[in-house]
Design a protein around this motif. Structure first.
Motif, PDB file in Angstrom:
ATOM      1  N   VAL A 139       0.811  -1.210   0.000  1.00  0.00           N
ATOM      2  CA  VAL A 139       0.000   0.000   0.000  1.00  0.00           C
ATOM      3  C   VAL A 139       0.850   1.269   0.000  1.00  0.00           C
ATOM      4  CG1 VAL A 139      -2.022  -1.102   1.042  1.00  0.00           C
ATOM      5  CG2 VAL A 139      -0.308  -0.031   2.511  1.00  0.00           C
ATOM      6  N   ALA A 140       2.136   1.168   0.315  1.00  0.00           N
ATOM      7  CA  ALA A 140       3.010   2.347   0.285  1.00  0.00           C
ATOM      8  C   ALA A 140       3.183   2.881  -1.129  1.00  0.00           C
ATOM      9  CB  ALA A 140       4.371   2.010   0.890  1.00  0.00           C
ATOM     10  N   THR A 141       2.965   2.056  -2.146  1.00  0.00           N
ATOM     11  CA  THR A 141       3.102   2.522  -3.530  1.00  0.00           C
ATOM     12  C   THR A 141       2.006   3.521  -3.903  1.00  0.00           C
ATOM     13  OG1 THR A 141       1.811   0.667  -4.401  1.00  0.00           O
ATOM     14  CG2 THR A 141       4.209   0.391  -4.300  1.00  0.00           C
ATOM     15  N   LEU A 142       0.913   3.542  -3.151  1.00  0.00           N
ATOM     16  CA  LEU A 142      -0.172   4.476  -3.441  1.00  0.00           C
ATOM     17  C   LEU A 142       0.236   5.928  -3.175  1.00  0.00           C
ATOM     18  CD1 LEU A 142      -3.148   2.498  -1.877  1.00  0.00           C
ATOM     19  CD2 LEU A 142      -2.465   2.614  -4.289  1.00  0.00           C
ATOM     20  N   GLY A 143       1.081   6.144  -2.164  1.00  0.00           N
ATOM     21  CA  GLY A 143       1.414   7.520  -1.792  1.00  0.00           C
ATOM     22  C   GLY A 143       2.878   7.873  -1.831  1.00  0.00           C
ATOM     23  N   ALA A 144       3.755   6.926  -2.192  1.00  0.00           N
ATOM     24  CA  ALA A 144       5.194   7.210  -2.168  1.00  0.00           C
ATOM     25  C   ALA A 144       5.848   6.761  -3.470  1.00  0.00           C
ATOM     26  CB  ALA A 144       5.855   6.505  -0.985  1.00  0.00           C
ATOM     27  N   THR A 145       6.899   7.484  -3.862  1.00  0.00           N
ATOM     28  CA  THR A 145       7.592   7.178  -5.116  1.00  0.00           C
ATOM     29  C   THR A 145       8.863   6.373  -4.910  1.00  0.00           C
ATOM     30  OG1 THR A 145       8.732   9.303  -4.995  1.00  0.00           O
ATOM     31  CG2 THR A 145       6.724   9.206  -6.314  1.00  0.00           C
ATOM     32  N   PHE A 146       9.667   6.737  -3.908  1.00  0.00           N
ATOM     33  CA  PHE A 146      10.902   6.003  -3.620  1.00  0.00           C
ATOM     34  C   PHE A 146      11.282   6.205  -2.168  1.00  0.00           C
ATOM     35  CE2 PHE A 146      12.572  10.163  -4.589  1.00  0.00           C
ATOM     36  CZ  PHE A 146      13.735  10.286  -3.865  1.00  0.00           C
ATOM     37  N   THR A 147      12.272   5.452  -1.727  1.00  0.00           N
ATOM     38  CA  THR A 147      12.717   5.539  -0.336  1.00  0.00           C
ATOM     39  C   THR A 147      14.203   5.863  -0.293  1.00  0.00           C
ATOM     40  OG1 THR A 147      13.317   3.196  -0.154  1.00  0.00           O
ATOM     41  CG2 THR A 147      11.038   3.785   0.370  1.00  0.00           C
ATOM     42  N   PHE A 149      10.002   7.778   3.148  1.00  0.00           N
ATOM     43  CA  PHE A 149       9.180   7.506   1.971  1.00  0.00           C
ATOM     44  C   PHE A 149       8.820   8.849   1.343  1.00  0.00           C
ATOM     45  CE2 PHE A 149       8.936   3.714   4.384  1.00  0.00           C
ATOM     46  CZ  PHE A 149       8.609   2.674   3.530  1.00  0.00           C
ATOM     47  N   PHE A 150       9.330   9.115   0.131  1.00  0.00           N
ATOM     48  CA  PHE A 150       9.077  10.379  -0.546  1.00  0.00           C
ATOM     49  C   PHE A 150       7.699  10.353  -1.190  1.00  0.00           C
ATOM     50  CE2 PHE A 150      13.556  10.429   0.110  1.00  0.00           C
ATOM     51  CZ  PHE A 150      13.848  11.762   0.312  1.00  0.00           C
ATOM     52  N   PRO A 151       6.845  11.347  -0.877  1.00  0.00           N
ATOM     53  CA  PRO A 151       5.436  11.294  -1.289  1.00  0.00           C
ATOM     54  C   PRO A 151       5.193  11.655  -2.747  1.00  0.00           C
ATOM     55  CG  PRO A 151       5.848  13.299  -0.059  1.00  0.00           C
ATOM     56  CD  PRO A 151       7.136  12.504  -0.027  1.00  0.00           C
ATOM     57  N   LYS A 152       4.096  11.100  -3.255  1.00  0.00           N
ATOM     58  CA  LYS A 152       3.563  11.433  -4.580  1.00  0.00           C
ATOM     59  C   LYS A 152       2.547  12.563  -4.411  1.00  0.00           C
ATOM     60  CE  LYS A 152       3.369   6.745  -6.493  1.00  0.00           C
ATOM     61  NZ  LYS A 152       2.453   5.705  -6.973  1.00  0.00           N
ATOM     62  N   LYS A 153       2.121  13.104  -5.535  1.00  0.00           N
ATOM     63  CA  LYS A 153       1.002  14.041  -5.523  1.00  0.00           C
ATOM     64  C   LYS A 153      -0.293  13.260  -5.667  1.00  0.00           C
ATOM     65  CE  LYS A 153       2.978  18.326  -7.047  1.00  0.00           C
ATOM     66  NZ  LYS A 153       2.885  19.442  -7.974  1.00  0.00           N
ATOM     67  N   ASN A 154      -1.292  13.690  -4.925  1.00  0.00           N
ATOM     68  CA  ASN A 154      -2.620  13.104  -5.026  1.00  0.00           C
ATOM     69  C   ASN A 154      -3.223  13.540  -6.364  1.00  0.00           C
ATOM     70  OD1 ASN A 154      -5.438  12.689  -4.880  1.00  0.00           O
ATOM     71  ND2 ASN A 154      -5.372  12.761  -2.645  1.00  0.00           N
ATOM     72  N   PRO A 155      -3.601  12.600  -7.238  1.00  0.00           N
ATOM     73  CA  PRO A 155      -4.110  12.982  -8.556  1.00  0.00           C
ATOM     74  C   PRO A 155      -5.450  13.723  -8.500  1.00  0.00           C
ATOM     75  CG  PRO A 155      -4.265  10.608  -8.247  1.00  0.00           C
ATOM     76  CD  PRO A 155      -3.539  11.158  -7.075  1.00  0.00           C
ATOM     77  N   HIS A 173      -1.307  -6.161  12.954  1.00  0.00           N
ATOM     78  CA  HIS A 173      -2.549  -6.932  12.948  1.00  0.00           C
ATOM     79  C   HIS A 173      -3.728  -6.039  12.555  1.00  0.00           C
ATOM     80  CE1 HIS A 173      -5.292 -10.125  13.937  1.00  0.00           C
ATOM     81  NE2 HIS A 173      -5.978  -9.300  14.702  1.00  0.00           N
ATOM     82  N   GLY A 174      -4.498  -6.501  11.578  1.00  0.00           N
ATOM     83  CA  GLY A 174      -5.687  -5.788  11.158  1.00  0.00           C
ATOM     84  C   GLY A 174      -5.436  -4.671  10.153  1.00  0.00           C
ATOM     85  N   GLU A 175      -4.184  -4.478   9.715  1.00  0.00           N
ATOM     86  CA  GLU A 175      -3.870  -3.427   8.737  1.00  0.00           C
ATOM     87  C   GLU A 175      -3.193  -4.050   7.522  1.00  0.00           C
ATOM     88  OE1 GLU A 175      -1.357  -0.452  10.426  1.00  0.00           O
ATOM     89  OE2 GLU A 175      -2.833   0.193  11.879  1.00  0.00           O
ATOM     90  N   ASP A 176      -3.245  -3.333   6.409  1.00  0.00           N
ATOM     91  CA  ASP A 176      -2.505  -3.760   5.229  1.00  0.00           C
ATOM     92  C   ASP A 176      -1.017  -3.615   5.493  1.00  0.00           C
ATOM     93  OD1 ASP A 176      -4.747  -4.335   3.678  1.00  0.00           O
ATOM     94  OD2 ASP A 176      -4.910  -2.273   2.948  1.00  0.00           O
ATOM     95  N   SER A 177      -0.238  -4.570   5.043  1.00  0.00           N
ATOM     96  CA  SER A 177       1.205  -4.456   5.212  1.00  0.00           C
ATOM     97  C   SER A 177       1.788  -3.705   4.025  1.00  0.00           C
ATOM     98  CB  SER A 177       1.858  -5.836   5.348  1.00  0.00           C
ATOM     99  OG  SER A 177       1.721  -6.556   4.163  1.00  0.00           O
ATOM    100  N   PHE A 178       2.972  -3.161   4.234  1.00  0.00           N
ATOM    101  CA  PHE A 178       3.690  -2.470   3.176  1.00  0.00           C
ATOM    102  C   PHE A 178       5.166  -2.651   3.446  1.00  0.00           C
ATOM    103  CE2 PHE A 178       3.202   0.603   6.533  1.00  0.00           C
ATOM    104  CZ  PHE A 178       4.401   1.306   6.556  1.00  0.00           C
TER     105      PHE A 178
END
Length: 178
Positions: free
Chosen positions: A47-55, A81-87, A160-165
């Motif tokens: 799920v980190a790929t949704l909001g980040a471009t690279f580390t 984690f360097f953020p992306k822009k929200n489209p 526990h109970g969350e998506d892993s990234f």
């Protein structure tokens, strides 16, 4: 994103092969301490790929040789984690990082080539404060000589109970005896 991932993996393989050909075998001196200071870069996963471009990160690893080919490790540092822009909004997502503390091992199975594994916790640092603490699991494949350590590793952050990234990183470290 796939191109950056493939480029990172290719660079790691070329680096390992180059140094494996040109440098003598490395073993871990039994009952000896070493410290490695590293920089790391790579790509987020899950799920980190949704909001980040690279580390990008930095780590310190303390290593104790149990035998000439096996060592225990203690690693800490930080990954940003360097953020992306929200489209939709055009604004960037929130910047965040993970601060791991892990114990693990390195086992040399061939000339200067090792497998590693670490387990620990990672605390999330947000722009607005601290986030949750997660389980951190990290397998690695690397090359090391007397001073340099190159490794490709995967970090998985789960709760526990969350998506892993996680992240797939290339680590370049300089090490020395203590």
């Amino acid at each position: 994103m796939k191109s950056l991932f493939k480029l990172t993996i290719l660079a790691a393989i070329v680096t390992v092969l180059f140094f494996a050909i040109s440098v003598q075998a490395q073993t871990i001196p039994a009952k000896a301490w070493r410290l490695g200071l590293g920089i790391e870069t790579g790509v987020p996963t899950g799920v980190a790929t949704l909001g980040a471009t690279f580390t990008l990160g930095g780590t310190a690893r303390l290593q104790y040789g149990i035998s000439n080919n096996f060592a225990l490790t203690l690693t800490t540092g930080g990954y940003h984690f360097f953020p992306k822009k929200n489209p939709v909004t055009g604004n960037r997502y929130q910047s965040y990082g993970e601060i791991p503390v892990k114990i693990g091992f390195k086992e040399f199975f061939a000339k200067s080539i090792y497998l590693g594994g670490e387990i620990g916790t990672a605390s999330e640092k947000l722009e607005s404060g601290w986030g949750p603490t997660r389980l951190d699991l990290s397998p690695a494949l690397g090359y090391a000589n007397q001073h340099w350590d190159f490794a490709v590793h995967y970090e998985n952050f789960s709760r526990h109970g969350e998506d892993s990234f996680g992240l797939v990183n290339l680590r370049v470290a300089y090490g020395f005896a203590l």
